[in-house]
Design a protein around this motif. Structure first.
Motif, PDB file in Angstrom:
ATOM      1  N   GLY A   9       0.689  -1.240   0.082  1.00  0.00           N
ATOM      2  CA  GLY A   9       0.009   0.053   0.169  1.00  0.00           C
ATOM      3  C   GLY A   9       0.662   1.281   0.022  1.00  0.00           C
ATOM      4  N   SER A  13      -0.651   4.564   4.794  1.00  0.00           N
ATOM      5  CA  SER A  13      -1.916   4.125   4.521  1.00  0.00           C
ATOM      6  C   SER A  13      -2.448   3.207   5.859  1.00  0.00           C
ATOM      7  N   TYR A 144      -4.165  -5.341  -0.086  1.00  0.00           N
ATOM      8  CA  TYR A 144      -3.640  -3.994  -0.445  1.00  0.00           C
ATOM      9  C   TYR A 144      -4.299  -3.184   0.605  1.00  0.00           C
ATOM     10  N   ASP A 146      -5.415   0.613   1.429  1.00  0.00           N
ATOM     11  CA  ASP A 146      -5.551   2.025   1.034  1.00  0.00           C
ATOM     12  C   ASP A 146      -6.172   2.918   1.925  1.00  0.00           C
ATOM     13  N   ARG A 152      -4.431  10.042   4.838  1.00  0.00           N
ATOM     14  CA  ARG A 152      -3.014   9.827   5.073  1.00  0.00           C
ATOM     15  C   ARG A 152      -2.057  11.092   5.582  1.00  0.00           C
ATOM     16  N   ASP A 169       4.850   8.850  -3.101  1.00  0.00           N
ATOM     17  CA  ASP A 169       3.720   8.026  -3.713  1.00  0.00           C
ATOM     18  C   ASP A 169       4.050   8.041  -5.259  1.00  0.00           C
ATOM     19  N   ILE A 188      -8.435  -5.660  -1.733  1.00  0.00           N
ATOM     20  CA  ILE A 188      -8.186  -4.374  -1.267  1.00  0.00           C
ATOM     21  C   ILE A 188      -9.196  -3.715  -0.128  1.00  0.00           C
ATOM     22  N   ASP A 190      -9.800  -0.375   2.086  1.00  0.00           N
ATOM     23  CA  ASP A 190      -9.726   1.090   2.225  1.00  0.00           C
ATOM     24  C   ASP A 190     -10.018   1.160   3.808  1.00  0.00           C
TER      25      ASP A 190
END
Ligand code: DC
Length: 231
Positions: A9, A13, A144, A146, A152, A169, A188, A190
């Motif tokens: 990531g 994150s 992953y 995020d 962030r 990034d 993923i 988040d």
């Protein structure tokens, strides 16, 4: 048989905090690969070298003695026989230079070899940028992590650090050698709007659905082992 859970990531994150807790729940070794790139960056700066001068960095690599011993179930970084402290690894100067060092293929090759060698010591939760795509591409257990740019940046500020996340990034995604990507087959997650605990549980649920063997019992990893011999 040992397994590797890969957690990739972008910067800040939350992947290190999540990976550390997932490792603890499973009794696996936690491996933070960002600190390995940070340790090399610290060495380059400490030697007064220009981090943008890849040729000079490559020439100096053989003289950098690097180890990643495992203490209390997680990897630490040791340079020339000295442990590096969190404030050295996370200094503003290291934040500003680490993506320059991490884009040098020779640096990556050396650290990836050390990272792969850790599997000999037991099951791992390894976090970074290229773990599911390059270091352990055959792992069936890829995650992953995020979070929104705003979340962030807020987290970094709360840590009192100056860190140009957007620029880091951009460089980490644009570099030729092992850029940050969402690995094939990764789940993923988040975590912009959920708690750390909820994120950890989502990771564990995802691993369950990927059929991670026996989630309740970690392997009997030796908590104090010197992983990579000095070289
Ligand atoms: O996770 P971190 O922010 O501590 O990582 C610091 C830098 O190291 C990041 O900007 C890119 C690099 N890195 C990398 O290139 N590959 C990894 N597997 C881990 C980190």
């Amino acid at each position: 048989m040992s397994v590797v859970i890969t957690i990739d990531g972008p910067a800040a994150s939350g992947k290190s905090s999540i990976a550390r807790l997932v490792a603890k729940r499973l009794g696996y070794i936690f491996v933070g690969t960002g600190n390995m790139y940070r340790a090399f960056t610290w060495a380059v700066l400490h030697r007064g070298m220009d981090p943008d001068d890849a040729a000079a960095v490559i020439a100096d690599l053989p003289s950098i003695v690097f180890e990643c011993p495992i203490l209390d179930g997680q990897t630490h970084v040791r340079l020339d026989g000295h442990d590096l402290a969190a404030d050295q690894l996370n200094s503003d100067a290291v934040n500003a230079a680490v993506s320059l060092i991490a884009r040098i293929p020779e640096v990556r090759a050396r650290l990836v070899a050390d990272q792969r060698a850790l599997i000999r010591l037991g099951s791992l939760v390894m976090e970074g940028r290229d773990i599911g795509s390059v270091v352990f591409p055959d792992s069936p257990y890829k995650i992953y992590i995020d979070a929104s740019e705003e979340v962030r940046a807020t987290r970094r500020r709360a840590q009192g650090q100056t860190d140009n996340l957007a620029e880091r990034d951009r460089m980490d995604k644009a570099r030729q050698s092992s850029p940050l990507v969402i690995p094939d087959g990764a789940t993923i997650i988040d975590n912009s709007a959920i708690t750390l605990e909820e994120a950890v549980n989502q990771v564990l649920d995802a691993l369950r659905s990927k059929k991670l063997p026996d989630l309740s019992a970690g392997t009997a990893n030796d908590p104090n082992t010197t992983a990579a011999p000095p070289h």
